[in-house]
Design an enzyme around this catalytic site. Structure first.
Site, mmCIF file in Angstrom:
data_model
loop_
_atom_site.group_PDB
_atom_site.id
_atom_site.type_symbol
_atom_site.label_atom_id
_atom_site.label_comp_id
_atom_site.label_asym_id
_atom_site.label_seq_id
_atom_site.Cartn_x
_atom_site.Cartn_y
_atom_site.Cartn_z
ATOM 1 N N LYS A 147 -17.730 -17.640 3.431
ATOM 2 C CA LYS A 147 -19.185 -17.755 3.504
ATOM 3 C C LYS A 147 -19.875 -17.179 2.288
ATOM 4 O O LYS A 147 -19.479 -16.126 1.785
ATOM 5 C CB LYS A 147 -19.692 -17.018 4.729
ATOM 6 C CG LYS A 147 -19.244 -17.645 6.014
ATOM 7 C CD LYS A 147 -19.746 -16.813 7.161
ATOM 8 C CE LYS A 147 -19.439 -17.500 8.475
ATOM 9 N NZ LYS A 147 -19.793 -16.655 9.607
ATOM 10 N N GLY A 190 -12.444 -4.544 1.454
ATOM 11 C CA GLY A 190 -13.856 -4.154 1.541
ATOM 12 C C GLY A 190 -14.272 -3.233 0.403
ATOM 13 O O GLY A 190 -15.351 -3.374 -0.173
ATOM 14 N N GLY A 196 -8.407 -8.617 -0.677
ATOM 15 C CA GLY A 196 -8.596 -9.631 0.358
ATOM 16 C C GLY A 196 -7.560 -10.741 0.306
ATOM 17 O O GLY A 196 -6.427 -10.546 -0.117
ATOM 18 N N ARG A 241 0.822 -1.217 0.000
ATOM 19 C CA ARG A 241 0.000 0.000 0.000
ATOM 20 C C ARG A 241 0.856 1.267 0.000
ATOM 21 O O ARG A 241 0.432 2.293 -0.541
ATOM 22 C CB ARG A 241 -0.949 -0.013 1.201
ATOM 23 C CG ARG A 241 -2.135 -0.932 0.958
ATOM 24 C CD ARG A 241 -3.073 -0.946 2.124
ATOM 25 N NE ARG A 241 -4.370 -1.476 1.756
ATOM 26 C CZ ARG A 241 -5.338 -1.728 2.613
ATOM 27 N NH1 ARG A 241 -5.164 -1.496 3.904
ATOM 28 N NH2 ARG A 241 -6.490 -2.199 2.205
HETATM 29 N N1 LIG Z 1 -13.608 -24.826 2.881
HETATM 30 C C1 LIG Z 1 -13.397 -23.850 3.769
HETATM 31 N N2 LIG Z 1 -13.815 -23.998 5.033
HETATM 32 C C2 LIG Z 1 -13.608 -23.032 5.929
HETATM 33 N N3 LIG Z 1 -12.973 -21.860 5.661
HETATM 34 C C3 LIG Z 1 -12.546 -21.692 4.419
HETATM 35 C C4 LIG Z 1 -12.740 -22.663 3.408
HETATM 36 N N4 LIG Z 1 -12.202 -22.197 2.273
HETATM 37 C C5 LIG Z 1 -11.700 -20.991 2.541
HETATM 38 N N5 LIG Z 1 -11.886 -20.672 3.821
HETATM 39 C C6 LIG Z 1 -11.413 -19.475 4.529
HETATM 40 O O1 LIG Z 1 -11.994 -18.321 3.993
HETATM 41 C C7 LIG Z 1 -11.203 -17.230 4.442
HETATM 42 C C8 LIG Z 1 -11.334 -16.093 3.481
HETATM 43 O O2 LIG Z 1 -12.693 -15.766 3.378
HETATM 44 P P1 LIG Z 1 -13.207 -14.307 3.150
HETATM 45 O O3 LIG Z 1 -14.664 -14.406 2.983
HETATM 46 O O4 LIG Z 1 -12.634 -13.435 4.207
HETATM 47 O O5 LIG Z 1 -12.589 -14.035 1.718
HETATM 48 P P2 LIG Z 1 -11.748 -12.833 1.183
HETATM 49 O O6 LIG Z 1 -11.821 -12.840 -0.274
HETATM 50 O O7 LIG Z 1 -10.409 -12.862 1.761
HETATM 51 O O8 LIG Z 1 -12.584 -11.590 1.695
HETATM 52 P P3 LIG Z 1 -12.085 -10.185 2.164
HETATM 53 O O9 LIG Z 1 -11.818 -9.435 0.913
HETATM 54 O O10 LIG Z 1 -13.243 -9.684 2.948
HETATM 55 O O11 LIG Z 1 -10.842 -10.398 3.006
HETATM 56 C C9 LIG Z 1 -9.790 -17.751 4.540
HETATM 57 O O12 LIG Z 1 -9.299 -17.462 5.814
HETATM 58 C C10 LIG Z 1 -9.932 -19.250 4.322
HETATM 59 O O13 LIG Z 1 -9.213 -20.016 5.249
HETATM 60 O O1 LIG Z 2 -7.642 -2.517 5.289
HETATM 61 C C1 LIG Z 2 -8.666 -2.010 4.789
HETATM 62 O O2 LIG Z 2 -9.553 -2.698 4.239
HETATM 63 C C2 LIG Z 2 -8.788 -0.518 4.730
HETATM 64 O O3 LIG Z 2 -7.618 0.107 5.166
HETATM 65 C C3 LIG Z 2 -9.995 -0.046 5.490
HETATM 66 O O4 LIG Z 2 -9.846 -0.346 6.841
HETATM 67 P P1 LIG Z 2 -11.133 -0.413 7.780
HETATM 68 O O5 LIG Z 2 -11.878 -1.662 7.376
HETATM 69 O O6 LIG Z 2 -10.599 -0.460 9.165
HETATM 70 O O7 LIG Z 2 -11.962 0.809 7.499
#
Ligand SMILES: Nc1ncnc2c1ncn2[C@@H]1O[C@H](COP(=O)(O)OP(=O)(O)OP(=O)(O)O)[C@@H](O)[C@H]1O
Ligand SMILES: O=C(O)[C@H](O)COP(=O)(O)O
Length: 480
Positions: free
Chosen positions: A276, A455, A432, A115
């Site tokens: 989820k 997010g 993410g 970042r």
């Molecule tokens: N089959 C599974 N059972 C349980 N957890 C799982 C499974 N597959 C993936 N995960 C978990 O999902 C998590 C990521 O999910 P999340 O919904 O936070 O996705 P993300 O794309 O990283 O979202 P964000 O952008 O909000 O971080 C990881 O920590 C991973 O271990």
């Molecule tokens: O890490 C993030 O997704 C951004 O810096 C926003 O942080 P926040 O979810 O604490 O607002």
């Protein structure tokens, strides 16, 4: 300069009645083949529109058959820092909101500087134009002044990347900060302390925003990762500072996450994973309107399996989302989207890195076992599907990739996208955990775009408006 294959920029002025019943003028800058004249665009039937008008133009032009250079060149209708003249910037105090929310270890070392690096082009541009940069960011989610969330550890890396010594303020408002701002030479950078040390920041308190704004002459928002938050430093300040424009990073994120997604080279595939289905409903529904192929992985697949009557053992299931899963499958069918669910899974006897594991068909998960990754047959099918595409967006891991035993599915997707990126496929990583996976495999540099926002990118992919973007100046209207 302009030719049929070299994009040129038309400015399209139109009006729209927003849901708030305000009538607003939107200007959309779209880079289009020069053979397209505004009259042609009107003939194509553009009338009522929303703020994504530019993108609708781009996709229509594409289906009209003339859009050669549309992909990735669409920008939101926001004024950019690149639109400001040298006179706009020379000697001016510019409040730059960046997202420098980087991970720090227990010794306050930066463990991932992505970042910070992403924020550099805008700051460098401003320094080169002789502006006085007042740089601000949040770090973490502090409740009041919390030393471990100070921005001080970022100063050496920022200074190194910028090639100048960055000065650090102990606060983000107040007389000491004002004194430092007054002593800033042209082309220098003052880093304010964590803006979230004031609770008024997240409350978007207007008085607080006014205090922040009083430090500067104009505002640049480059904090894409925080653009989904209406906070004092991301939204409130714009009420008191003009111009308020987008930084280069913010613009690039919008170009890819809105532009390339709305006007993709086809076939267009989305890969959605994560834990989820409930946290990805909006994204899946929005992408179903746009993609040709949708690949699902991660913990959410078990809710889909159960909805189809399969036994899922002790896998993660959201019982209250079974109907939703069924309706998403039906929606994909109705839209002609090829929805692929994994056909085999890697199961574990417990949720742990050292769990016993085996590969089974999706229809044969025994009681007491849980699915933690997609299996080899699924990887093969996913890879074959991805090979047919021209644009891919990926959000969310395919399994519990934090445990080596269950990282194969996620890492295979990362490797496949890297390979396809090398062959000219547009590959977009939507923030993410998928970003962490791409970095772990060491293929980040070859992707077309890796979002710096978790997010924020999710909200954008859901089709939501980001307050930090909405608040910025619209690009200058040019009547057609
Ligand atoms: N089959 C599974 N059972 C349980 N957890 C799982 C499974 N597959 C993936 N995960 C978990 O999902 C998590 C990521 O999910 P999340 O919904 O936070 O996705 P993300 O794309 O990283 O979202 P964000 O952008 O909000 O971080 C990881 O920590 C991973 O271990
Ligand atoms: O890490 C993030 O997704 C951004 O810096 C926003 O942080 P926040 O979810 O604490 O607002």
């Amino acid at each position: 300069m302009a030719s049929a294959t070299t994009p040129t920029t038309f400015s399209l002025l139109h009006t729209t009645t927003a849901s708030t019943s305000r009538t607003r003028s939107f200007l959309s800058h779209v880079s289009l083949p020069s053979s397209l004249k505004p009259t042609t665009l009107r003939r194509l039937g553009f009338s009522a529109a929303d703020p994504l008008f530019a993108l609708q133009v781009a996709s229509k032009v594409r289906s009209f058959g003339s859009g050669k250079a549309v992909r990735g060149v669409v920008s939101m209708a926001k004024r950019s820092v690149g639109d400001l003249s040298a006179a706009d910037l020379k000697g001016k105090r510019v409040f730059v909101r960046a997202d420098l929310n980087v991970p720090l270890d227990d010794s306050q070392n930066i463990t991932d500087d992505t970042r910070i690096r992403a924020a550099i082009p805008t700051i460098k541009h401003l320094i080169e134009k002789g502006a006085k940069v007042i740089l601000s960011s949040h770090l973490g989610r502090p409740k009041g002044v919390t030393p471990k969330f100070s921005l001080a550890p970022l100063v050496p890396r920022l200074s190194e990347l910028l090639g100048i010594q960055v000065v650090k303020a102990e606060d983000s408002i107040g007389p000491e900060v004002e004194k430092l701002v007054a002593s800033l030479p042209d082309g220098s950078v003052l880093l304010l302390e964590n803006v979230r040390f004031y609770k008024e920041e997240e409350k978007n308190d207007p008085e607080h925003a006014k205090k922040l704004a009083s430090l500067a002459d104009l505002y640049v928002n480059d904090a894409f990762g925080t653009a989904h938050r209406a906070h004092a430093s991301t939204e409130g300040v714009t009420k008191f500072l003009r111009p308020s424009v987008a930084g280069f990073l913010l613009q690039k994120e919008l170009d890819y996450l809105v532009g390339a997604v709305s006007s993709p080279k086809r076939p267009f595939a989305a890969i959605v994973g994560g834990s989820k289905v409930s946290s990805k409903i909006g994204v899946i529904e929005s992408l179903l309107e746009k993609v040709d192929i949708l690949l699902l992985g991660g913990g959410m697949i078990f809710t889909f399996y159960k909805a189809q009557g399969l036994s899922v053992g002790s896998s993660l299931v959201e019982e209250d989302k079974l109907e939703l899963a069924t309706s998403l499958i039906a929606k994909a069918k109705a839209k002609g989207v090829s929805l692929l669910l994994p056909t085999d899974v890697v199961i574990a006897d417990k949720f742990a890195p050292d769990a016993n594991s085996k590969i089974v068909p999706a229809s044969s998960i025994p009681d007491g076992w849980m699915g933690l990754d997609i299996g080899p047959d699924s990887i093969k099918t996913f890879n074959e599907a991805l090979e047919t595409t021209q644009t891919i967006i990926w959000n969310g891991p395919m399994g519990v990739f934090e445990f080596d035993k269950f990282a194969e599915g996620t890492e295979s997707v990362a490797k496949k996208l890297a390979e396809l990126s090398g062959k000219g496929v547009t590959t977009i990583i939507g923030g993410g955990d998928s970003v962490a996976a791409v970095e772990k495999v060491g293929v980040a540099s070859v992707m077309s775009h890796i979002s710096t926002g978790g997010g924020a990118s999710l909200e954008l992919l859901e089709g939501k408006q980001l307050p930090g973007v909405l608040a910025l100046d619209e690009a200058t209207p040019v009547p057609v």
